[in-house]
Design an enzyme around this catalytic site. Sequence first.
Site, short mmCIF file in Angstrom:
data_model
loop_
_atom_site.label_atom_id
_atom_site.label_comp_id
_atom_site.label_asym_id
_atom_site.label_seq_id
_atom_site.Cartn_x
_atom_site.Cartn_y
_atom_site.Cartn_z
CG ASP A 71 -18.87 4.15 35.75
OD1 ASP A 71 -20.05 3.75 35.84
OD2 ASP A 71 -18.52 5.30 36.07
CG HIS B 5 -14.47 2.21 37.71
ND1 HIS B 5 -14.56 3.00 38.85
CD2 HIS B 5 -14.51 3.05 36.66
CE1 HIS B 5 -14.65 4.27 38.49
NE2 HIS B 5 -14.62 4.33 37.16
#
Length: 210
Positions: A13, A157
């Site tokens: 992400d 992430h």
Amino acid sequence: MADSVKLCALTFDDGPDNIKTQRVLNVLQKHNVLATFFLVGSRVNEQTKAVINKMIRLGCEVANHSWDYERLNTVSAEVVSQKFTRTQEAIKKYAGVEAKFFRPPNLAVSQTMYEAIPLPFAEGVLGFDWAGCNTTAQDRAQKVLAGIDDGAIILLHDVQPDPHPTPEALDILIPELKKQGYQFVTLSELFKRKGVDPASRKGSMWKYVR
């Protein structure tokens, strides 16, 4: 027919970023695995086009992570739709593909969002890698390993403030999961090989595909 091999999907992400995303891509290349990147629409532009194109060239998938980092669970259907659509359009323009999955910022959801966004929602097994200097690469890898199971979507992430040792965590996580017999696939491929329709769970988020 469902696949009998153990499968998992690495997802990332908050990118793209020319430096930090590239660090993740380098590790994926080294281990010869694919991933799915949930892109923030406001970061998808001419400046990041090259790293997005590299994702696509490597066989990775790109998906929709809204326009910015604002939670969408307390805003109107019009705002939800606008941010989703702007991101879809940016991804189409700079990646040349249609995003097939959505991940809400901060995993915050509402019925309004489920009604306004026409894609399947995905969450995942968390590496808690947004905790900055409070977690090491080993911590992040162990968090994922603690929740892993066949069909897991892994949520990490590529972009967070430094120090951000998620690329180092991948150097621990990927070999260990390969040793456990897992194959790494994109999100679309995970659903395909599991014989599951991603649209079959309207009103909730996918964490495991089975």
